[in-house]
Design a protein around this motif. Structure first.
Motif, PDB file in Angstrom:
ATOM      1  N   ALA A  20       0.810  -1.220   0.056  1.00  0.00           N
ATOM      2  CA  ALA A  20      -0.036   0.181   0.018  1.00  0.00           C
ATOM      3  C   ALA A  20       1.083   1.355   0.079  1.00  0.00           C
ATOM      4  O   ALA A  20       0.575   2.192  -0.666  1.00  0.00           O
ATOM      5  CB  ALA A  20      -0.823  -0.018   1.386  1.00  0.00           C
ATOM      6  N   LEU A  21       1.766   1.183   0.796  1.00  0.00           N
ATOM      7  CA  LEU A  21       2.833   2.502   0.899  1.00  0.00           C
ATOM      8  C   LEU A  21       3.826   2.590  -0.581  1.00  0.00           C
ATOM      9  O   LEU A  21       3.875   3.620  -0.939  1.00  0.00           O
ATOM     10  CB  LEU A  21       3.728   2.340   2.004  1.00  0.00           C
ATOM     11  N   SER A  51      -8.927   2.770   6.872  1.00  0.00           N
ATOM     12  CA  SER A  51      -7.824   2.122   7.152  1.00  0.00           C
ATOM     13  C   SER A  51      -6.572   2.748   6.907  1.00  0.00           C
ATOM     14  O   SER A  51      -5.447   2.520   7.399  1.00  0.00           O
ATOM     15  CB  SER A  51      -7.806   0.935   6.203  1.00  0.00           C
ATOM     16  N   MET A  52      -6.487   3.870   5.765  1.00  0.00           N
ATOM     17  CA  MET A  52      -5.382   4.637   5.582  1.00  0.00           C
ATOM     18  C   MET A  52      -4.903   5.270   6.947  1.00  0.00           C
ATOM     19  O   MET A  52      -3.622   5.355   7.482  1.00  0.00           O
ATOM     20  CB  MET A  52      -5.552   5.507   4.487  1.00  0.00           C
ATOM     21  N   PHE A  63       2.478  11.051   3.122  1.00  0.00           N
ATOM     22  CA  PHE A  63       3.454  11.649   2.588  1.00  0.00           C
ATOM     23  C   PHE A  63       5.162  11.261   2.972  1.00  0.00           C
ATOM     24  O   PHE A  63       5.898  11.104   2.046  1.00  0.00           O
ATOM     25  CB  PHE A  63       3.199  12.893   1.960  1.00  0.00           C
ATOM     26  N   ARG A  64       5.161  11.752   4.394  1.00  0.00           N
ATOM     27  CA  ARG A  64       6.433  11.360   5.008  1.00  0.00           C
ATOM     28  C   ARG A  64       6.848  10.186   4.725  1.00  0.00           C
ATOM     29  O   ARG A  64       8.148   9.816   4.480  1.00  0.00           O
ATOM     30  CB  ARG A  64       6.411  11.787   6.353  1.00  0.00           C
ATOM     31  N   LYS A  65       6.048   9.162   5.226  1.00  0.00           N
ATOM     32  CA  LYS A  65       6.400   7.650   4.892  1.00  0.00           C
ATOM     33  C   LYS A  65       6.775   7.334   3.340  1.00  0.00           C
ATOM     34  O   LYS A  65       7.731   6.510   3.165  1.00  0.00           O
ATOM     35  CB  LYS A  65       5.272   6.837   5.470  1.00  0.00           C
ATOM     36  N   ALA A  66       6.156   7.830   2.403  1.00  0.00           N
ATOM     37  CA  ALA A  66       6.159   7.617   1.056  1.00  0.00           C
ATOM     38  C   ALA A  66       7.617   8.227   0.636  1.00  0.00           C
ATOM     39  O   ALA A  66       8.275   7.487  -0.088  1.00  0.00           O
ATOM     40  CB  ALA A  66       5.103   8.085   0.194  1.00  0.00           C
TER      41      ALA A  66
END
Length: 201
Positions: A20-21, A51-52, A63-66
């Motif tokens: 998902a990420l 869920s997100m 966005f930071r994680k992406a």
């Protein structure tokens, strides 16, 4: 009743957070932070908004994680460049990595660190700031690597590590912009070749 409640709370998520990420990263890469709606993101990720939020937090946190995933994946060439034995090899690895990554056939033209902040309203300034901090961080790492090259005698004593770092990043991000404009891999490699021919710190 307590046993039933425990089972519900302990139930694993019904989706692969890693996948998902990855999909979220691609949406941000293609559409930028502001252009990526929650519907775009959750649709690509195959999950609900609830869920997100539960798995990744709000849009900015996602966005930071992406961006972290991008740095560790497609943009890992920047880290590899810093490990090269000479300043010239650092420059070549960085620029060729930029030309390659911004034209991968399975992804999108351009660079997430550039595309992500092309449009940024006041309400999205924090996401813009995340990208500015990341780009500045790469610049500082390059500057420190070139300072080491000066100290080790790989670069002449009058070389300016900060200016060299700024110059290389300007070319690297310019490559990303040109890729987004439609230049192909071979054309971008020619730009890298030209830059390396003029490499005279």
């Amino acid at each position: 009743m307590d046993g039933s409640r425990s089972t519900v709370l302990g139930r694993p998520r019904g989706f692969d957070t890693d996948e998902a990420l990855e999909r979220a990263m691609r949406v941000f890469w293609q559409q930028g932070y502001e252009g990526a709606s929650l519907a775009d993101l959750t649709g690509a990720m195959g999950i609900t908004k609830t869920s997100m939020y539960a798995a990744f937090g709000n849009k900015e946190q996602l966005f930071r994680k992406a961006l972290e995933r991008y740095k560790e994946g497609p943009a890992a060439y920047a880290t590899r460049a810093l490990e090269e034995p000479t300043a010239r090899a650092v420059a070549e690895t960085l620029l060729r990595g930029a030309a390659r990554t911004t034209t991968l056939p399975e992804t999108f033209a351009g660079c997430l660190a550039v595309q992500g902040a092309l449009a940024s309203s006041d309400s999205n300034r924090s996401a813009h700031g995340v990208l500015v901090d990341w780009r500045n961080g790469v610049g500082l790492q390059l500057e420190q690597r070139f300072q080491r090259a000066v100290d080790e005698g790989d670069l002449p004593p009058d070389a300016d590590p900060k200016q060299l770092a700024r110059y290389l990043l300007t070319v690297a991000f310019g490559i990303a912009v040109q890729a987004a404009n439609g230049l192909g891999h071979d054309e971008l490699q020619q730009i890298v070749d030209t830059t390396l021919r003029t490499w005279q710190p």
